[in-house]
Design a protein around this motif. Sequence first.
Motif, short mmCIF file in Angstrom:
data_model
loop_
_atom_site.label_atom_id
_atom_site.label_comp_id
_atom_site.label_asym_id
_atom_site.label_seq_id
_atom_site.Cartn_x
_atom_site.Cartn_y
_atom_site.Cartn_z
N ARG A 111 0.82 -1.22 0.00
CA ARG A 111 0.00 0.00 0.00
C ARG A 111 0.85 1.26 0.00
O ARG A 111 0.33 2.37 -0.17
CB ARG A 111 -0.95 0.00 1.20
CG ARG A 111 -2.04 -1.06 1.12
CD ARG A 111 -3.11 -0.85 2.19
NE ARG A 111 -2.55 -0.95 3.53
CZ ARG A 111 -2.47 -2.08 4.24
NH1 ARG A 111 -2.91 -3.22 3.71
NH2 ARG A 111 -1.96 -2.09 5.45
N SER A 112 2.16 1.11 0.19
CA SER A 112 3.02 2.30 0.25
C SER A 112 3.36 2.84 -1.13
O SER A 112 3.61 4.04 -1.29
CB SER A 112 4.32 1.97 1.00
OG SER A 112 5.14 1.10 0.23
N ARG A 114 3.00 1.64 -5.73
CA ARG A 114 2.46 0.68 -6.68
C ARG A 114 3.54 -0.27 -7.18
O ARG A 114 4.63 0.15 -7.59
CB ARG A 114 1.85 1.41 -7.88
CG ARG A 114 1.19 0.46 -8.87
CD ARG A 114 0.40 1.24 -9.90
NE ARG A 114 1.22 1.69 -11.01
CZ ARG A 114 1.51 0.94 -12.08
NH1 ARG A 114 1.08 -0.30 -12.16
NH2 ARG A 114 2.22 1.45 -13.06
N GLN A 132 -2.75 -5.89 -3.37
CA GLN A 132 -3.02 -4.62 -2.70
C GLN A 132 -2.21 -3.52 -3.37
O GLN A 132 -1.14 -3.77 -3.95
CB GLN A 132 -2.64 -4.70 -1.22
CG GLN A 132 -3.38 -5.78 -0.45
CD GLN A 132 -3.04 -5.74 1.03
OE1 GLN A 132 -3.34 -4.76 1.73
NE2 GLN A 132 -2.42 -6.81 1.53
N PRO A 134 -1.74 1.22 -3.44
CA PRO A 134 -2.19 2.51 -2.91
C PRO A 134 -3.57 2.86 -3.47
O PRO A 134 -3.97 2.39 -4.54
CB PRO A 134 -1.12 3.49 -3.41
CG PRO A 134 0.09 2.64 -3.66
CD PRO A 134 -0.44 1.32 -4.13
N SER A 135 -4.28 3.69 -2.77
CA SER A 135 -5.64 4.09 -3.17
C SER A 135 -5.64 4.63 -4.60
O SER A 135 -4.84 5.51 -4.94
CB SER A 135 -6.17 5.14 -2.21
OG SER A 135 -7.46 5.56 -2.61
N GLY A 136 -6.50 4.07 -5.43
CA GLY A 136 -6.64 4.53 -6.81
C GLY A 136 -5.69 3.89 -7.79
O GLY A 136 -5.82 4.08 -9.00
N SER A 139 -3.90 -2.92 -8.93
CA SER A 139 -3.22 -3.92 -8.13
C SER A 139 -2.17 -4.64 -8.97
O SER A 139 -2.26 -4.69 -10.20
CB SER A 139 -4.23 -4.93 -7.59
OG SER A 139 -4.89 -5.59 -8.66
#
Length: 418
Positions: A111-112, A114, A132, A134-136, A139
Amino acid sequence: MSQPLEILFVSSFPASPPTFGAQRRIDGLMRSLSRRHRVSFVSLLPPDLDAERAERAMKEYCRDVVFVPWAEASGLPKRLAQLRSLVSIYSYERRYMNGPDLQLALGRLLRSRRFDLVSVETPFQAFSRLRQAPSGAPSPCVLIDAHNVEFDLARQYFEQSAGLARRLHHEVNWRKLQREELAAWRAVDGVAFTSPDDEARARALVPAIRSAIVPNGVDVEQFRPAPEVPPSGTRTIVFFGTMDYFPNLDAVRWLFREIWPLLSQRDPDLRLKIIGASPPSDVLAHQGPRVDIAGLVDDLQRHLVAADAIIVPLRVGGGTRLKILESLAMGKAVISTKLGAEGIAARSGEHLLIADEPKDFAEAVHRVLEDRSLARELGRKGRELVERRYAWSAIGEEMERFVYQVIEGAPGAARRAS
């Protein structure tokens, strides 16, 4: 698609500094890929490994290195854990390779930033939460680097196991492993196999699998021929491989039971050296004037240089044997079983000698010991084969091509490329 990638490797042990075959494969692939891509690494950390030394070695080519302390049970506690796993729907391997601490470490790193691809070094870690981002962000793709077909290896363990509890565990467990491994192959975006034999086994069970053959390799600069050692009056044959890996232990036990008596009777001056960590008491019991149980050594190449021949009497296994590639790279005469040389493009009589029966194996050893011109010719052609086909630089390019194919063919490829 040819831009540099962000690649995360996930393993059950650190890759560097490598002391056994699986480590050498991961180390070789990561070093090769790191020349054009940014690679990171997350693994479990067994208590017998030096974390600072491993991190220092891996930081030479890794962007991020994360170790999760972990202590696998051994001896009686391990046997009890294996027995408890009999009543679980999951295999023993899946249970111990996917603990909560590992999941937390993976989640934080994924998540830190891509990642384009996550490569897992065992199929059981493919059940971790790997997709998983980062937001947006899209994956990552997931690839399994299959060192072996694990369930087939476990089935062989069952067939060779002694003791009721051990046989019961392996009989139940290999069937769980098969179910899980096939599920993992279906769930990921690609699987890299080390040999055509392993890929064929997989395709027979999962025809739709996206796969490629990415063989094992060798550092041809580190493992290279040395000037021939003048005759010393004694001759030494060498086997090397960690003794806590069942195929190696089975090979050594078979060697002492069936082959060494034939060799030692025919040549009273012959010496045998066994190199590898964790030799059990029944192997240590063979230590004597003509047998050196050397254990783990700091400089494997020095011991191989002094060897008159390398022996690989494997009866159990999968994938391909790095010990053969490393021995060939050093220009050594190699005597192996057919299974030991499986998946390597080496021909018996040209690059090495292959024999499966104890009498034939012993005879092949004596051939190269008595005919040094044959030993030199096998060593010369073996080195040529490794330089041409199995240098890590070439193997890394094969893995890179497959990684791009996996990413381009996976769902959401257009979004990843944007």
